[in-house]
Design a protein around this motif. Structure first.
Motif, PDB file in Angstrom:
ATOM      1  N   LYS A  85       0.810  -1.220   0.000  1.00  0.00           N
ATOM      2  CA  LYS A  85       0.000   0.000   0.000  1.00  0.00           C
ATOM      3  C   LYS A  85       0.846   1.273   0.000  1.00  0.00           C
ATOM      4  N   ILE A  86       2.165   1.123   0.151  1.00  0.00           N
ATOM      5  CA  ILE A  86       3.047   2.281   0.285  1.00  0.00           C
ATOM      6  C   ILE A  86       3.818   2.496  -1.013  1.00  0.00           C
ATOM      7  N   HIS A  87       3.627   3.665  -1.625  1.00  0.00           N
ATOM      8  CA  HIS A  87       4.289   3.967  -2.899  1.00  0.00           C
ATOM      9  C   HIS A  87       4.993   5.323  -2.863  1.00  0.00           C
ATOM     10  N   GLU A  88       5.224   5.836  -1.679  1.00  0.00           N
ATOM     11  CA  GLU A  88       5.814   7.153  -1.505  1.00  0.00           C
ATOM     12  C   GLU A  88       6.490   7.197  -0.137  1.00  0.00           C
ATOM     13  N   PRO A  89       7.306   8.212   0.143  1.00  0.00           N
ATOM     14  CA  PRO A  89       7.876   8.334   1.480  1.00  0.00           C
ATOM     15  C   PRO A  89       6.774   8.320   2.543  1.00  0.00           C
ATOM     16  N   PHE A  90       7.073   7.735   3.694  1.00  0.00           N
ATOM     17  CA  PHE A  90       6.026   7.543   4.699  1.00  0.00           C
ATOM     18  C   PHE A  90       6.581   7.684   6.111  1.00  0.00           C
ATOM     19  N   ALA A  91       5.701   8.100   7.013  1.00  0.00           N
ATOM     20  CA  ALA A  91       6.023   8.168   8.439  1.00  0.00           C
ATOM     21  C   ALA A  91       5.317   7.027   9.142  1.00  0.00           C
ATOM     22  N   VAL A  92       5.935   6.506  10.203  1.00  0.00           N
ATOM     23  CA  VAL A  92       5.357   5.437  11.009  1.00  0.00           C
ATOM     24  C   VAL A  92       5.089   5.968  12.405  1.00  0.00           C
ATOM     25  N   ILE A  93       3.889   5.669  12.938  1.00  0.00           N
ATOM     26  CA  ILE A  93       3.589   6.046  14.320  1.00  0.00           C
ATOM     27  C   ILE A  93       2.915   4.884  15.043  1.00  0.00           C
ATOM     28  N   ASN A  94       3.000   4.898  16.370  1.00  0.00           N
ATOM     29  CA  ASN A  94       2.201   4.002  17.193  1.00  0.00           C
ATOM     30  C   ASN A  94       0.788   4.561  17.311  1.00  0.00           C
ATOM     31  N   SER A  95      -0.164   3.697  17.604  1.00  0.00           N
ATOM     32  CA  SER A  95      -1.551   4.151  17.737  1.00  0.00           C
ATOM     33  C   SER A  95      -1.875   4.696  19.118  1.00  0.00           C
ATOM     34  N   ASP A  96      -1.010   4.443  20.093  1.00  0.00           N
ATOM     35  CA  ASP A  96      -1.337   4.772  21.475  1.00  0.00           C
ATOM     36  C   ASP A  96      -0.445   5.855  22.070  1.00  0.00           C
ATOM     37  N   ASP A  97       0.291   6.567  21.222  1.00  0.00           N
ATOM     38  CA  ASP A  97       1.182   7.627  21.691  1.00  0.00           C
ATOM     39  C   ASP A  97       0.767   8.969  21.114  1.00  0.00           C
ATOM     40  N   TYR A  98       0.942  10.030  21.902  1.00  0.00           N
ATOM     41  CA  TYR A  98       0.700  11.386  21.427  1.00  0.00           C
ATOM     42  C   TYR A  98       2.051  12.010  21.065  1.00  0.00           C
ATOM     43  N   TYR A  99       2.166  12.512  19.830  1.00  0.00           N
ATOM     44  CA  TYR A  99       3.454  12.986  19.336  1.00  0.00           C
ATOM     45  C   TYR A  99       3.567  14.511  19.258  1.00  0.00           C
ATOM     46  N   GLY A 100       2.455  15.207  19.053  1.00  0.00           N
ATOM     47  CA  GLY A 100       2.513  16.663  18.913  1.00  0.00           C
ATOM     48  C   GLY A 100       2.605  17.079  17.458  1.00  0.00           C
ATOM     49  N   ARG A 101       1.972  18.173  17.119  1.00  0.00           N
ATOM     50  CA  ARG A 101       1.877  18.607  15.722  1.00  0.00           C
ATOM     51  C   ARG A 101       3.225  18.992  15.117  1.00  0.00           C
ATOM     52  N   GLU A 102       4.109  19.564  15.913  1.00  0.00           N
ATOM     53  CA  GLU A 102       5.401  19.991  15.364  1.00  0.00           C
ATOM     54  C   GLU A 102       6.200  18.811  14.818  1.00  0.00           C
ATOM     55  N   ALA A 103       6.082  17.657  15.469  1.00  0.00           N
ATOM     56  CA  ALA A 103       6.796  16.478  14.983  1.00  0.00           C
ATOM     57  C   ALA A 103       6.277  16.061  13.616  1.00  0.00           C
ATOM     58  N   PHE A 104       4.959  16.111  13.425  1.00  0.00           N
ATOM     59  CA  PHE A 104       4.383  15.778  12.119  1.00  0.00           C
ATOM     60  C   PHE A 104       4.795  16.795  11.062  1.00  0.00           C
ATOM     61  N   LYS A 105       4.834  18.058  11.437  1.00  0.00           N
ATOM     62  CA  LYS A 105       5.265  19.091  10.489  1.00  0.00           C
ATOM     63  C   LYS A 105       6.711  18.856  10.059  1.00  0.00           C
ATOM     64  N   THR A 106       7.561  18.543  11.025  1.00  0.00           N
ATOM     65  CA  THR A 106       8.979  18.311  10.738  1.00  0.00           C
ATOM     66  C   THR A 106       9.153  17.160   9.750  1.00  0.00           C
ATOM     67  N   LEU A 107       8.517  16.024  10.051  1.00  0.00           N
ATOM     68  CA  LEU A 107       8.650  14.866   9.164  1.00  0.00           C
ATOM     69  C   LEU A 107       7.926  15.082   7.846  1.00  0.00           C
ATOM     70  N   GLY A 108       6.762  15.698   7.892  1.00  0.00           N
ATOM     71  CA  GLY A 108       6.009  15.933   6.661  1.00  0.00           C
ATOM     72  C   GLY A 108       6.785  16.783   5.673  1.00  0.00           C
ATOM     73  N   GLN A 109       7.407  17.838   6.174  1.00  0.00           N
ATOM     74  CA  GLN A 109       8.203  18.720   5.307  1.00  0.00           C
ATOM     75  C   GLN A 109       9.411  17.979   4.744  1.00  0.00           C
ATOM     76  N   TYR A 110      10.073  17.211   5.602  1.00  0.00           N
ATOM     77  CA  TYR A 110      11.266  16.497   5.145  1.00  0.00           C
ATOM     78  C   TYR A 110      10.909  15.431   4.108  1.00  0.00           C
ATOM     79  N   LEU A 111       9.904  14.625   4.394  1.00  0.00           N
ATOM     80  CA  LEU A 111       9.554  13.514   3.492  1.00  0.00           C
ATOM     81  C   LEU A 111       9.045  13.998   2.144  1.00  0.00           C
ATOM     82  N   SER A 112       8.463  15.191   2.113  1.00  0.00           N
ATOM     83  CA  SER A 112       7.940  15.718   0.846  1.00  0.00           C
ATOM     84  C   SER A 112       9.051  16.186  -0.084  1.00  0.00           C
TER      85      SER A 112
END
Length: 303
Positions: free
Chosen positions: A112-139
């Motif tokens: 199902k994965i055809h592009e850069p991707f981030a992995v997270i656990n379902s039971d942890d809170y990570y914070g929006r800045e972490a998603f922004k950091t990885l989202g910008q880098y992976l794009s």
């Protein structure tokens, strides 16, 4: 190209005592994963793929997925004990109860994965800045790049007062991950000091160590290393009842074997999550505080 969010949501929740990944903690019945998906979408992720167990599918759809899918490009795949095993391996491991681990889960979603991707656990809170950091880098990286990434957290901000936690303790050199040592039992001891039971030793920790919370960013190229790791795991760990194929170990192997690098980003956000039953009320309070501060809207989704 927008990256994909891959969510590890097939856990058994043995310490929590239930299906924690779909337990309501928000004011309108939202799960912790609602907030992760909201942050990921706002941070430039194009879709989400969940990895779940078949036996929770109906509850997963009614309590989380259908709501996410109405607001975000979403799909799910199944992880089972039989996934990625031959008929002979399935027969020889029929007594196994424990899941095969996070590398096995990620490989269940490979098609199902055809592009850069981030992995997270379902039971942890990570914070929006972490998603922004990885989202910008992976794009910014291509599918065949071997320049992967992760976001690390300060150990002292990821501890639970309800019991021990499992964390990968990271060593970092020149902004790159140098290695991860998986510590499966880190806990508060006498006087509030932090200890890790590592093998047959008890090791004191300062609380200032950088640790992995399974927030990684990979390109599809990483699947080559993950498949190799899984095949090697099967040779030695398939018939060991409690051994698991762990993503931090496989990620560390990418670095150790010279198959790529993992850029180390950091977050100073305080963790909270759903590890123990006592954690649910804490998570509800933390989410309510973020809504009160305006960090999240009163109603997360419009549909």
């Amino acid at each position: 190209m927008k990256p994909t969010l891959l969510v590890l949501a097939a856990g058994m929740g043995s310490r929590y005592g239930g299906v924690k990944q779909i337990d309501a903690v928000g004011k309108n019945g939202e799960c912790l994963l609602d907030f992760a998906n909201y942050d990921a979408k706002a941070s430039g992720f194009g879709k989400v793929v969940f990895i779940i167990r078949k036996d929770i599918e109906a509850d997963f759809r009614s309590r989380l997925f259908d709501r996410i899918a109405a607001n975000f490009d979403a799909e799910y795949v199944f992880q089972s004990r039989e996934s990625l095993l031959t008929a002979d391996e399935i027969a020889k491991t029929s007594e196994r109860q424990k899941p095969w681990g996070t590398v096995h889960a990620v490989l269940c979603a490979q098609e199902k994965i055809h592009e850069p991707f981030a992995v997270i656990n379902s039971d942890d809170y990570y914070g929006r800045e972490a998603f922004k950091t990885l989202g910008q880098y992976l794009s910014t990286i291509s599918n065949d790049s071997t320049d992967h990434a992760m976001v690390g957290y300060v150990l002292g901000k990821t501890m639970s007062k309800s019991g021990s936690v499992s964390r990968g303790v990271c060593s970092v050199k020149d902004g790159l991950l140098d290695g991860i040592v998986e510590n499966t039992k880190i806990y508060y001891g006498e006087g509030g000091k932090i200890f890790s039971d590592l093998g047959d030793k008890t090791i004191p920790l300062t609380g200032d160590e950088w640790v992995s919370m399974n927030l990684f960013g990979f390109t599809p190229k990483a699947f080559e290393g993950f498949n190799e790791y899984w095949e090697n795991f099967k040779k030695t760990g398939l018939y060991t009842p409690k051994q698991e194929a762990l993503l931090p170990v496989a990620a560390s192997d990418i670095v150790k074997h010279g198959e790529g690098v993992i850029k180390f980003f950091s977050s100073t956000e305080s963790w909270f999550g759903m590890t123990y039953p006592e954690d649910r009320e804490i998570v509800k309070q933390e989410i309510a505080a973020k809504i009160a501060s305006g960090y999240y809207p009163e109603k997360l989704w419009t549909k």
